[in-house]
Scaffold this active site. Structure first.
Site, PDB file in Angstrom:
ATOM      1  N   GLY A 164      -2.868  -2.882  -0.121  1.00 24.86           N
ATOM      2  CA  GLY A 164      -4.305  -2.544   0.473  1.00 24.86           C
ATOM      3  C   GLY A 164      -5.045  -1.944  -0.371  1.00 24.86           C
ATOM      4  CB  THR A 165      -4.763   0.317  -3.290  1.00 26.55           C
ATOM      5  OG1 THR A 165      -3.816   1.621  -2.458  1.00 26.55           O
ATOM      6  CG2 THR A 165      -5.181   1.426  -4.227  1.00 26.55           C
ATOM      7  CG  ASN A 167      -4.937   6.639   6.911  1.00 27.57           C
ATOM      8  OD1 ASN A 167      -6.040   6.334   7.101  1.00 27.57           O
ATOM      9  ND2 ASN A 167      -4.348   7.633   5.927  1.00 27.57           N
ATOM     10  CD  GLN A 203      -1.544   2.812   8.692  1.00 19.71           C
ATOM     11  OE1 GLN A 203      -0.754   2.500   9.640  1.00 19.71           O
ATOM     12  NE2 GLN A 203      -1.334   3.278   7.436  1.00 19.71           N
ATOM     13  CB  SER A 262      -1.278  -3.434   3.104  1.00 19.23           C
ATOM     14  OG  SER A 262      -0.096  -3.172   2.190  1.00 19.23           O
ATOM     15  CG  HIS A 274       3.834  -1.289   2.218  1.00 22.11           C
ATOM     16  ND1 HIS A 274       3.991  -0.048   2.747  1.00 22.11           N
ATOM     17  CD2 HIS A 274       2.480  -1.455   1.623  1.00 22.11           C
ATOM     18  CE1 HIS A 274       2.731   0.641   2.121  1.00 22.11           C
ATOM     19  NE2 HIS A 274       2.048  -0.185   1.600  1.00 22.11           N
ATOM     20  CB  CYS A 331      -1.406   8.170   0.516  1.00 25.45           C
ATOM     21  SG  CYS A 331      -1.196   6.683   1.437  1.00 25.45           S
TER      22      CYS A 331
HETATM   23  C1  LIG Z   1      -5.765   2.714   6.128  1.00 30.83           C
HETATM   24  C2  LIG Z   1      -4.891   2.532   4.549  1.00 30.83           C
HETATM   25  N1  LIG Z   1      -5.709   1.940   3.845  1.00 30.83           N
HETATM   26  C3  LIG Z   1      -5.121   1.395   2.385  1.00 30.83           C
HETATM   27  C4  LIG Z   1      -3.685   1.838   2.279  1.00 30.83           C
HETATM   28  C5  LIG Z   1      -3.122   1.481   0.980  1.00 30.83           C
HETATM   29  O1  LIG Z   1      -2.244   0.160   1.082  1.00 30.83           O
HETATM   30  P1  LIG Z   1      -1.230   0.048   0.100  1.00 30.83           P
HETATM   31  O2  LIG Z   1      -0.210   0.989   0.246  1.00 30.83           O
HETATM   32  O3  LIG Z   1      -0.687  -1.413   0.439  1.00 30.83           O
HETATM   33  O4  LIG Z   1      -1.950  -0.129  -1.514  1.00 30.83           O
HETATM   34  C6  LIG Z   1      -2.602   2.405   3.303  1.00 30.83           C
HETATM   35  C7  LIG Z   1      -1.588   3.064   2.835  1.00 30.83           C
HETATM   36  O5  LIG Z   1      -0.866   3.910   3.560  1.00 30.83           O
HETATM   37  C8  LIG Z   1      -3.626   2.717   4.635  1.00 30.83           C
HETATM   38  O6  LIG Z   1      -3.088   3.467   5.349  1.00 30.83           O
END
Ligand SMILES: Cc1ncc(COP(=O)(O)O)c(C=O)c1O
Length: 378
Positions: A70-71, A149, A177, A197, A199, A327
């Site tokens: 996701g990042t 999140n 999410q 994402s 996971h 995070c």
């Molecule tokens: C809303 C949201 N965006 C992005 C991410 C980042 O995703 P990834 O962990 O796959 O990099 C998260 C991770 O918790 C998230 O909750």
């Protein structure tokens, strides 16, 4: 006791996914770019996964770009659009974005981009009228998180997307999410870019995707061999992508029943916990929030406790919950999301999040209720 209630942070990889990943690693380790049979078999595996992931969001498979998660998907959306401009323009985001949007936008701001942050109300919701007013002649992109999140609030994505489409402005949403927890239908949603994402849907860490509407011009973040039709170079992580595909297919098949089951468990938890003095629910109510998500903040003079202490005490008895966003849970800073929603500093330090998933049972919820009542009232 061992009860995991932090599914928003990550989900356990499904046994079916582990079996497929293992099989691909053992039997289909060819490089998809190779022209021989080994390469072709891997290409077929990646393309099958692309169809499955696209199907989960009812999007065009051509639009799926596999990433590391996701990042990266969020970064690719932001940089992929903004780097096309030689001069800084205007961007709009919400005040409750994940750091994977907020941090790159901070850099864009330092580079001279004008940024409007849409405010949210007490429940964490963006008002579509605010977006309408914020759009300017040089606005090139709007990015609003689909489901927040920390507090579980689901934004009015269809309305926000329509405003952008009417104004001819690109619209991105971070659906990390939301994916697998609610129906997302790109055939009807006016969305140009969407991040997901693996996971968060029981598919394993380190893989995700950005959906970019076909024919949308996107500058790649990672340059090299031209994989993913030139939009994301690097040899594909074939096994991880295959696992993501299977997880997406399974998520699609059970989304309806699972969201009802989880909504009932959240309701039970919410009803029992809301009577604890000094526990204040955060985020939107009922069908405007994720079905598996409840969040509170705790503020009591008699029991000075920040969210992290509650997490530690719960962990000591075998229950895994989270203090705000996983995070950012390493640092003792009040949740900026709660501050912009109008909560005070002490409340924003005392935030806790409980998120449920496939393995959560009614017994887990009863044990969690007793544990929290004991910790917060004795
Ligand atoms: C809303 C949201 N965006 C992005 C991410 C980042 O995703 P990834 O962990 O796959 O990099 C998260 C991770 O918790 C998230 O909750």
């Amino acid at each position: 006791m061992s009860i995991y209630l932090d599914y928003a942070a990550t989900t356990p990889t499904r046994p079916e996914v582990i079996a497929l990943i293992t099989q691909v690693l053992e039997q289909q380790w060819g490089n998809p770019s190779s022209l021989h049979n080994w390469g072709e078999r891997s290409t077929m595996t990646v393309e099958r996964a692309r169809l499955r992931v696209a199907d989960l969001i009812n999007g065009d498979p051509e639009g799926i770009i596999f990433t590391s998660g996701g990042t990266e998907s969020n970064n690719l959306a932001l940089w992929g659009i903004t780097r096309q401009y030689s001069q800084p323009q205007h961007l709009i985001i919400s005040a409750v974005e994940h750091s994977a949007i907020a941090q790159p936008v901070k850099i864009l701001k330092e580079m001279g981009w004008a940024v409007t942050e849409l405010p949210v109300d007490r429940y964490g919701s963006v008002n579509p009228q605010d977006l309408k007013l914020a759009i300017q002649a040089n606005t090139v992109l709007v990015s609003v998180i689909y489901a927040q999140n920390e507090v579980g609030t689901v934004q009015p994505i269809a309305e926000l997307g329509k405003i952008c489409r009417d104004a001819n402005v690109l619209f991105h949403t971070d659906a990390v999410q939301a994916i697998g927890r609610m129906d997302i239908d790109l055939a009807t949603l006016p969305v140009d870019l969407l991040s997901i994402s693996s996971h968060k849907i029981y598919g394993g860490q380190g893989v995700g995707a950005l959906y970019a509407r076909p024919n949308l011009k996107l500058m790649p973040l990672i340059l090299g061999g031209g994989q993913e039709r030139g939009r994301r170079s690097g040899t594909e992580s074939v096994a991880a992508i295959a696992g993501f595909g299977l997880a997406a297919e399974l998520a699609k098949s059970e989304i309806g029943t699972e969201s009802l089951r989880l909504r009932a468990l959240s309701d039970r938890l919410f009803t029992e916990l809301k009577d604890i003095p000094s526990l204040v629910p955060t985020g939107a109510t009922h069908n405007l929030r994720l079905p598996n998500h409840i969040s509170f903040c705790y503020e009591s003079c008699a029991h000075a406790m920040d969210g992290r202490r509650i997490v530690r005490e719960m962990n000591a008895i075998g229950i895994g919950i989270s203090a705000g966003s996983a995070c950012s849970s390493g640092a003792l800073v009040p949740s900026s999301t709660l501050l912009v929603m109008g909560f005070n500093q002490a409340q924003a330090l005392g935030s806790i999040r409980i998120t449920m998933g496939l393995q959560t049972t009614p017994t887990d919820i009863e044990l969690t209720i007793s544990a929290l009542k004991k910790i917060l009232t004795t």
